[in-house]
Scaffold this active site. Structure first.
Site, PDB file in Angstrom:
ATOM      1  N   GLN A   1       0.823  -1.207   0.000  1.00  0.00           N
ATOM      2  CA  GLN A   1       0.000   0.000   0.000  1.00  0.00           C
ATOM      3  C   GLN A   1       0.854   1.253   0.000  1.00  0.00           C
ATOM      4  OE1 GLN A   1      -1.581   0.689   4.365  1.00  0.00           O
ATOM      5  NE2 GLN A   1      -1.627  -1.522   3.915  1.00  0.00           N
TER       6      GLN A   1
ATOM      7  N   HIS B   1       0.230   5.862   0.496  1.00  0.00           N
ATOM      8  CA  HIS B   1      -0.688   6.909   0.914  1.00  0.00           C
ATOM      9  C   HIS B   1      -0.447   8.160   0.084  1.00  0.00           C
ATOM     10  CE1 HIS B   1      -1.415   4.166   4.145  1.00  0.00           C
ATOM     11  NE2 HIS B   1      -0.181   4.292   4.616  1.00  0.00           N
TER      12      HIS B   1
ATOM     13  N   GLU C   1       3.202   8.512   8.170  1.00  0.00           N
ATOM     14  CA  GLU C   1       3.163   7.673   9.355  1.00  0.00           C
ATOM     15  C   GLU C   1       4.560   7.252   9.789  1.00  0.00           C
ATOM     16  OE1 GLU C   1       0.512   4.724   7.698  1.00  0.00           O
ATOM     17  OE2 GLU C   1       2.124   3.268   7.560  1.00  0.00           O
TER      18      GLU C   1
ATOM     19  N   HIS D   1       4.768   0.201   0.538  1.00  0.00           N
ATOM     20  CA  HIS D   1       5.272  -0.547   1.682  1.00  0.00           C
ATOM     21  C   HIS D   1       4.307  -1.655   2.079  1.00  0.00           C
ATOM     22  CE1 HIS D   1       2.623   2.538   3.428  1.00  0.00           C
ATOM     23  NE2 HIS D   1       2.427   1.685   4.426  1.00  0.00           N
TER      24      HIS D   1
ATOM     25  N   ARG E   1      -4.007   0.565  -2.481  1.00  0.00           N
ATOM     26  CA  ARG E   1      -3.399  -0.761  -2.390  1.00  0.00           C
ATOM     27  C   ARG E   1      -2.758  -1.160  -3.714  1.00  0.00           C
ATOM     28  NH1 ARG E   1      -7.900  -0.656   0.763  1.00  0.00           N
ATOM     29  NH2 ARG E   1      -7.517  -1.154   2.969  1.00  0.00           N
TER      30      ARG E   1
END
Length: 412
Positions: A97, A99, A134, A268, A287
């Site tokens: 996935q 972001h 993140e 990742h 994804r």
């Protein structure tokens, strides 16, 4: 200040023991527990112990945004907690996935709103307008695939697999990447695999896996971890293009206390382990395989950053007598540190360094700590968490034994 009880999320890739044991509950659990959400995300807000009973942290912030968040946070992020903290436990690999950036998220959300795609629809890519940087901090050995490996190193890996099984016929892909050893070459190769017809994948993926078996039998060790990961992924997701994509990514192992920061576009997959994860308060995920869920290939290709990355591990830096160790990231939504009480600090009240004007979430991962705020005092033992509202700081700490607290605040 309030004791904070996280929301447990149950996914198939989770653990029946890790989160339960971390929080002091009986294990094994009936269903795998994958994440413990410590935040105010509308999807599953944590619960606070208050004088009036248990209340949702989201509800508390909505009722008193200025007192809970503080004016500087409201001015910058509105009336919402800008970060979400989680304890993540992976017994099986997660999906590949990435972001989006803030601009991509804003544009994607508005586009899907105009198309009338329900926010809860399985084919929805953007569930909010926010990006999702993140940080994952390992709480023990933690294995992951993160970012695209250098083209030259990937060529070496594919050659090793091809030598172990010439039938894999990797020569065209090796030539492609050798002739264009940069981000454009990685994009071309990834696109070739992610858009390949299923009959082609049903031939190529097993051949690559046979190459991985042959490589491991050869006794070579340079790509041992990478080859084992291919076999694990191939067993769980036969014929999946994500197995091929895994050949292009850095395979890393974090030790306890080490971290990795994932910016927009970083492809990742977490493979195995328990970690403390902090992110912007978003649920936007594109994804790229290793999942039965929706994969939007054109949108994924628009979001991905194919720039090769090296060893992206982050180790915390000490501040003020080593009482606090900070994980430096550029994310404006969150700042993560560890408060470590040991040695000469044991048995004494100590000020938590670097007073913050915003809210804090505290999570104890070792020992037992008394936390003193303006309103009250709470004791946090291993696995326990607390919410400190903006108008309830600063905090002081006291521990009789070596103890560690993770602290999440807003990155001023």
């Amino acid at each position: 200040m309030n004791l904070l009880h996280g929301a447990v999320r149950k996914y198939a890739w989770g653990s029946r023991t890790a989160i339960a044991e971390f929080t002091g509950r009986p294990s094994p659990t009936v269903h795998p527990e994958a994440e413990l959400w410590l935040g105010a995300h509308p999807g599953d807000p944590a619960q606070c112990e208050t004088a009036d009973g248990v209340r949702s942290l989201l509800e508390m912030i909505n009722d008193d945004p200025e007192g809970q968040l503080g004016e500087p946070i409201r001015a910058r992020f509105g009336n919402a907690l800008p970060f979400l903290a989680k304890v993540l436990a992976a017994d099986e690999p997660l999906s590949l996935q990435a972001h989006p950036s803030a601009r991509q998220a804003e544009q994607g959300f508005e586009r899907e709103e105009r198309l009338g795609i329900p926010v809860s629809a399985p084919n929805r890519n953007y569930r909010d307008r926010s990006h999702k940087p993140e940080l994952i901090v390992a709480l023990g050995p933690f294995e992951a695939l993160t970012g695209f490996r250098s083209a030259a190193r990937t060529v070496e890996f594919m050659r090793a697999l091809a030598q172990a099984n010439p039938a894999a016929d990797l020569d065209p892909y090796i030539t492609l990447l050798k002739d264009q050893p940069d981000a454009d070459g990685l994009r071309a190769l990834f696109t070739t695999w992610i858009t390949a017809p299923q009959p082609d994948l049903d031939v190529l993926v097993p051949a690559v896996l046979d190459g991985a078996v042959g490589y491991l039998r050869s006794g070579e060790t340079d790509f041992q971890a990478e080859a084992k990961t291919l076999l694990e992924l191939g067993e769980r997701y036969p014929g999946d293009a994500g197995v091929l994509a895994a050949m292009l990514l850095n395979r890393i192992t974090l030790q306890a206390g080490e971290a990795v920061y994932l910016s927009a576009g970083n492809l990742h997959a977490y493979l195995h382990g328990v970690g403390f994860e902090v992110m912007a308060n978003s649920d936007n995920v594109l994804r790229g395989g290793l999942t039965p869920k929706h994969v939007d290939v054109p949108e994924l290709l628009r979001v991905l950053d194919f720039t090769p990355t090296g060893d992206a591990k982050i180790v915390p830096r000490p501040v003020r007598d080593g009482l606090e160790w900070v994980y430096d990231t550029p994310a404006p939504e969150f700042a993560v540190s560890v408060l470590s009480i040991e040695g000469e600090h044991l048995g004494h009240e100590v000020d938590a360094p670097a007073e913050h004007d915003g809210p804090q979430i505290l999570l104890c991962t070792q020992g037992s700590v008394e936390v003193f705020a303006k309103s009250e005092t709470v004791t946090l033992a291993g696995g326990a968490a607390a919410w400190v509202a903006a108008d309830d700081g600063p905090i002081r700490l006291r521990a009789a034994e070596p103890s560690k607290l993770f602290r999440v605040t807003v990155n001023f």
